[in-house]
Design a protein around this motif. Structure first.
Motif, short mmCIF file in Angstrom:
data_model
loop_
_atom_site.label_atom_id
_atom_site.label_comp_id
_atom_site.label_asym_id
_atom_site.label_seq_id
_atom_site.Cartn_x
_atom_site.Cartn_y
_atom_site.Cartn_z
N UNK A 346 0.86 -1.03 -0.01
CA UNK A 346 0.04 -0.11 -0.05
C UNK A 346 0.77 1.22 0.00
N UNK A 347 0.33 2.50 -0.51
CA UNK A 347 0.91 3.43 -0.64
C UNK A 347 0.42 4.49 0.52
N UNK A 348 1.40 4.83 1.54
CA UNK A 348 0.89 5.33 2.55
C UNK A 348 0.41 6.90 2.57
N UNK A 349 0.95 7.45 1.46
CA UNK A 349 0.71 8.80 1.16
C UNK A 349 -0.62 9.19 0.47
N UNK A 350 -1.24 7.92 0.03
CA UNK A 350 -2.62 8.07 -0.70
C UNK A 350 -3.63 7.83 0.44
N UNK A 351 -4.51 8.92 0.49
CA UNK A 351 -5.84 8.78 1.33
C UNK A 351 -7.00 8.35 0.56
N UNK A 352 -8.06 8.20 1.41
CA UNK A 352 -9.23 7.61 0.52
C UNK A 352 -10.43 8.29 1.24
N UNK A 353 -11.60 8.45 0.59
CA UNK A 353 -12.84 8.78 1.23
C UNK A 353 -13.00 8.09 2.53
N UNK A 354 -12.57 6.85 2.78
CA UNK A 354 -12.82 6.11 4.04
C UNK A 354 -12.01 6.90 5.11
N UNK A 355 -11.05 7.52 4.68
CA UNK A 355 -10.11 8.31 5.75
C UNK A 355 -10.95 9.47 5.92
N UNK A 356 -11.24 10.06 5.22
CA UNK A 356 -12.03 11.32 5.28
C UNK A 356 -13.38 11.29 6.29
N UNK A 357 -14.14 10.37 6.17
CA UNK A 357 -15.33 9.93 6.94
C UNK A 357 -14.73 9.59 8.25
N UNK A 358 -13.57 8.91 8.61
CA UNK A 358 -13.28 8.61 9.93
C UNK A 358 -12.88 9.94 10.79
N UNK A 359 -12.44 11.01 9.77
CA UNK A 359 -11.79 12.34 10.44
C UNK A 359 -12.73 13.38 10.35
N UNK A 360 -14.03 13.12 9.97
CA UNK A 360 -15.07 14.08 9.99
C UNK A 360 -15.40 14.73 11.37
N UNK A 368 -26.51 24.47 9.15
CA UNK A 368 -27.06 24.24 7.94
C UNK A 368 -26.20 23.02 7.08
N UNK A 369 -26.81 22.47 6.25
CA UNK A 369 -26.46 21.15 5.69
C UNK A 369 -25.65 21.86 4.46
N UNK A 370 -24.41 21.28 4.15
CA UNK A 370 -23.48 21.96 3.01
C UNK A 370 -22.88 20.77 2.07
N UNK A 371 -22.78 20.99 0.84
CA UNK A 371 -22.17 20.09 -0.04
C UNK A 371 -21.01 19.34 0.31
N UNK A 372 -20.38 20.17 1.01
CA UNK A 372 -18.59 19.95 1.21
C UNK A 372 -18.71 18.27 1.83
N UNK A 373 -19.71 18.33 2.88
CA UNK A 373 -19.40 16.89 3.67
C UNK A 373 -20.92 16.04 3.43
N UNK A 374 -21.94 16.69 2.72
CA UNK A 374 -23.06 15.88 2.75
C UNK A 374 -22.99 14.49 2.23
N UNK A 375 -22.15 14.19 1.03
CA UNK A 375 -21.92 13.00 0.29
C UNK A 375 -21.25 12.00 1.23
N UNK A 376 -20.19 12.71 1.79
CA UNK A 376 -19.53 11.83 2.87
C UNK A 376 -20.19 11.22 4.12
N UNK A 377 -20.87 12.04 4.47
CA UNK A 377 -21.89 11.75 5.89
C UNK A 377 -22.99 10.82 5.41
N UNK A 378 -23.60 11.09 4.40
CA UNK A 378 -24.74 10.23 3.85
C UNK A 378 -24.32 8.83 3.42
N UNK A 379 -23.22 8.52 3.09
CA UNK A 379 -22.62 7.04 3.15
C UNK A 379 -23.00 6.18 4.11
N UNK A 380 -23.15 6.54 5.48
CA UNK A 380 -23.38 5.60 6.30
C UNK A 380 -24.86 5.06 6.22
#
Length: 578
Positions: A346-360, A368-380
């Motif tokens: 694996x390449x440690x320098x490469x992140x993924x949306x999975x990592x973004x969700x963990x760090x939200x 108010x709901x915003x587009x920046x994180x709506x699609x990450x949060x709705x993944x649950x």
């Protein structure tokens, strides 16, 4: 004596044999007699509100089922549907478009029949369709009609593109031999010669073994090319860093450690260009490299490092080899020696949306709901078996951040991008889910994300969803207009506004029952707390009936990174005008 059947029965029986369970369309006087033969052949009629929407619905059905059927009347009906069929052609969706036409003698006499242009040329619409379908058939000869049908349907499946069949009204009941129906159609992929296939497999493996910094890039034609399982397995075995283009989202298993999400260059939530720009090998699967899909071609890998793999062609730099991809991929995987891979870790320098969700950060329920994180949060909210659909516009962009569970699937567009396409497509997809349930399978949910402007383009098909009691969950991204277009040009111009509909009243207007026979659930949300309460409710999660959530967002809200891409497009638009 050879047993005979009506020609319409022959055609519809062939469709049923290929897996079609329903035919979408709008009745017309040139189609009415033929419609009587649908039910005896085991097909269900789905009456759409107009032919364009019927075409969109057939497109969605085909993307999941592998083939679909659309039935319209001559002239006015087929031309209403041609926009949808063109989109299916551009994005390789196998739709069989049947057109009920005037009787044969009208063509020979050049009669001034209704729905024509009045000039006696009754072939003009067929000539148009020849440009946007993979094969065409005109069933005017009783002797050749069955064979012509078979050949045309085979091309639909083999090429995974729309075909066009004219059924004259005086041929509907014409008696044709039944015998061919006992022989299955040949829809298997063509076979490669061992010598040619072995040569190219060896060449590809040599490039792979020599690579020090490779990556895999997956696009949406992997699905119609029929190599989803093979590409996923290849990504798993190699462990190479793997990305998708927007159209290819949801193809690779989201739980693979080496899958890093959608590659949108510097305009994505994650920027992978420091890796991809310095790579020495790009394995590109199922490409449809439109400007939108590749962010103005900024994510297209350099040709000199690219091996491009498509349905009927393997391209290694300047050379192209005419090979069918299915058996090629199977042999490539069989012969791949993972011990010879120099880039397996694996390449440690490469992140993924999975990592973004963990760090939200934890949500502020009152924010108010915003587009920046709506699609990450709705993944649950997603789970295995779901089919998630993103309409063109901000949902198409936002859906790049989805993290889908294993067994879920994403449906979106790449190049044709017709506004209004995906609501009827969601109806077609929900119908496939219904057919799966009726055959004893456990279907997932149909979950649809639609902008308010796009919803208004084809809103009538909400009534078709209700009419046939389909299970669909709809999130309307309500930002009071075309936010995508606002950021390109005309932020405050009236042409980017839409009428302020009361969206949650639509089911009532479209005939939703009030006696509890069909579940309707409606929610209006504008804060994270309100949304969280909805999606965590067990009754909402069951996906049964029609569920609509009016998600209110800021008028000019789009994800931060993509805003820069839209503004760049706007500057280019102005530069082109000078």
């Amino acid at each position: 004596m050879t047993r005979k059947v009506p020609l319409a029965n022959y055609l519809f029986t062939r469709l049923r044999q290929l897996g079609v369970g329903a035919v979408h369309g709008v009745p017309g006087d040139y189609t009415l007699r033929a419609l009587d033969y649908l039910q005896p052949a085991g097909l269900r009629w789905i009456g759409s509100c107009n032919e364009l929407n019927a075409g969109y619905a057939a497109d969605g059905y085909a993307r999941v089922k592998g083939i679909s059927a659309l039935f319209t009347t001559y002239g006015v009906g087929e031309l209403s549907a041609i926009n949808a069929v063109m989109g299916s052609y551009a994005e390789f969706s196998p739709v069989v478009h049947i057109v009920g036409t005037a009787p044969r003698n009208a063509y020979t006499s050049r009669a001034m029949v209704h729905h024509s242009l009045g000039d006696g040329n009754l072939r003009i619409f067929a000539d148009m369709y020849a440009k946007v379908t993979a094969a065409q058939a005109n069933l005017i000869d009783v002797k050749t009609a069955p064979e012509t049908i078979d050949q045309t349907l085979e091309q639909c499946m083999v090429q995974s593109r729309p075909v066009y069949i004219e059924l004259p009204s005086d041929m509907v009941a014409a008696q044709v031999p039944e015998v061919r129906l006992s022989v299955p159609l040949n829809v298997s992929p063509p076979k490669n010669t061992d010598e040619a296939e072995d040569h190219v497999v060896s060449a590809v493996l040599s490039r792979i073994y020599a690579s020090k910094k490779p990556y895999i890039l997956v696009d949406g034609l992997v699905a119609p090319d029929g190599i989803v399982d093979e590409v996923s397995e290849f990504a798993r075995i190699t462990g190479f860093p793997t990305f998708a283009l927007t159209f290819g989202g949801g193809i690779i298993r989201g739980d693979l450690e080496n899958f890093h999400g959608v590659h949108a260059g510097k305009f994505g939530t994650l920027d992978f260009t420091s890796y991809t720009d310095t790579a020495d090998l790009a394995l590109l699967f199922g490409p449809l490299l439109s400007d939108t899909n590749t962010l103005g071609w900024s994510t297209v890998p350099k040709k000199e490092i690219t091996i491009s793999l498509r349905r009927t062609a393997i391209e290694l730099g300047p050379s192209s080899h005419n090979l069918h991809i299915k058996s090629f991929m199977q042999k490539l995987i069989t012969r791949l020696d993972s011990s010879r891979l120099s880039a397996r870790k694996p390449t440690p320098s490469l992140s993924s949306p999975r990592d973004l969700i963990k760090n939200l950060p934890e949500i502020d329920p009152s924010a108010a709901i915003d587009q920046d994180t709506f699609y990450l949060r709705i993944s649950s909210f997603f789970r295995a078996g779901d089919i998630v659909i993103c309409a063109n516009g901000t949902p198409l962009v936002g859906g790049r951040d989805f993290v889908l569970p294993v067994g879920a699937r994403l449906i979106n567009s790449s190049i044709f991008l017709s506004v209004g396409h995906m609501l009827p497509a969601a109806q077609g997809i929900a119908l496939v889910q219904c057919e799966l349930a009726e055959s004893g399978h456990t279907p997932g949910r149909t979950i649809f994300f639609e902008g308010d402007g796009s919803f208004q383009a084809s809103a009538q098909e909400l009534s078709t969803i209700i009419r046939y009691r389909l299970d669909v969950t709809i999130f309307i991204i309500n930002n009071e207009g075309y936010a995508y277009e606002r950021h390109i040009h005309g932020m405050d111009e009236e042409y980017n506004d839409v009428a302020p509909w009361r969206y949650l009243e639509a089911p009532s207007f479209f005939g939703a029952p009030t006696n509890g026979s069909y579940k309707i659930e409606l929610h209006d949300v504008k804060t994270w707390g309100e949304l969280d309460k909805v999606i965590k409710n067990a009754g909402f999660q069951d996906g049964k009936g029609l569920k609509m959530v009016n998600v209110r967002m800021g008028r000019d809200d789009v994800s931060t990174n993509f805003k820069a891409a839209l503004q760049l497009a706007g500057r280019q638009l102005m530069a082109d005008a000078k």
